[in-house]
Design a protein around this motif. Structure first.
Motif, mmCIF file in Angstrom:
data_model
loop_
_atom_site.group_PDB
_atom_site.id
_atom_site.type_symbol
_atom_site.label_atom_id
_atom_site.label_comp_id
_atom_site.label_asym_id
_atom_site.label_seq_id
_atom_site.Cartn_x
_atom_site.Cartn_y
_atom_site.Cartn_z
ATOM 1 N N GLY A 2 0.842 -1.180 0.000
ATOM 2 C CA GLY A 2 0.000 0.000 0.000
ATOM 3 C C GLY A 2 0.882 1.235 0.000
ATOM 4 N N THR A 3 0.718 2.091 -0.984
ATOM 5 C CA THR A 3 1.523 3.300 -1.117
ATOM 6 C C THR A 3 0.600 4.490 -1.293
ATOM 7 N N TRP A 4 0.876 5.569 -0.567
ATOM 8 C CA TRP A 4 0.025 6.754 -0.666
ATOM 9 C C TRP A 4 0.823 8.036 -0.841
ATOM 10 N N ALA A 5 2.160 7.941 -0.847
ATOM 11 C CA ALA A 5 2.988 9.132 -1.040
ATOM 12 C C ALA A 5 4.330 8.730 -1.622
ATOM 13 N N VAL A 6 5.022 9.669 -2.251
ATOM 14 C CA VAL A 6 6.311 9.366 -2.871
ATOM 15 C C VAL A 6 7.468 9.447 -1.885
ATOM 16 N N TYR A 122 6.781 8.641 -11.100
ATOM 17 C CA TYR A 122 8.196 8.268 -11.038
ATOM 18 C C TYR A 122 9.102 9.472 -10.776
ATOM 19 N N GLU A 123 8.931 10.545 -11.524
ATOM 20 C CA GLU A 123 9.820 11.712 -11.377
ATOM 21 C C GLU A 123 9.721 12.311 -9.970
ATOM 22 N N ALA A 124 8.526 12.355 -9.411
ATOM 23 C CA ALA A 124 8.355 12.888 -8.053
ATOM 24 C C ALA A 124 9.021 11.966 -7.032
ATOM 25 N N TRP A 125 8.891 10.647 -7.219
ATOM 26 C CA TRP A 125 9.540 9.699 -6.307
ATOM 27 C C TRP A 125 11.052 9.836 -6.390
ATOM 28 N N ARG A 126 11.568 9.873 -7.603
ATOM 29 C CA ARG A 126 13.017 9.994 -7.793
ATOM 30 C C ARG A 126 13.528 11.294 -7.163
#
Length: 140
Positions: A2-6, A122-126
């Motif tokens: 479960g993921t809700w934020a980067v 992806y870009e926000a997580w990176r």
């Protein structure tokens, strides 16, 4: 997962790891987590281990006064760090390991990177992982 934020705290693995951290009084859990993430014998770094490692790295950054945004998701780690910060000593060996772990998490050998690459975030997580790395690197 479960993921809700980067950020490092926005997933179930991170929250479980942070809860377990509350039962420890030293950095052994952080070191063990980093060592697991650096173990290349299994080949690809599995997503759960990478997610836990990011939270362990947040612990190191927060102990050095370089914490990221605090909130409900980071509360367990923030409380743990606050209780130990006055006695915390810089652990350059762990910071070096943390930088190696971040490089591995961002590499082609990371399932977590692969999962994020398949998403629109992806870009926000990176950027979040790179920002964490920036907080670990000593100012020159």
């Amino acid at each position: 997962m479960g993921t809700w934020a980067v950020d490092a705290f926005g997933n179930d693995y991170a929250q479980d790891w942070a809860e377990d951290l509350g039962e420890t009084s030293n950095l052994d859990a952080v070191e063990d987590t980093l060592d697991t993430a650096l173990d290349t014998s299994a080949g690809e770094l599995e997503a759960p281990f990478a997610a836990e490692a990011l939270v362990a790295i947040e612990v190191l950054a927060r102990l050095q006064g370089k914490g990221g945004a605090a909130g409900e998701d980071s509360a367990a780690v923030d409380a743990w760090v606050a209780a130990r910060k006055p006695k915390a000593r810089r652990r350059a060996d762990l910071e070096d390991k943390a930088l190696l772990v971040i490089a591995r998490i961002l590499s082609e050998q990371s399932e977590l990177r692969e999962l994020w690459a398949e998403s629109e975030h992806y870009e926000a997580w990176r950027a979040s992982v790179e920002e964490l790395r920036g907080r670990l690197v000593p100012a020159v």
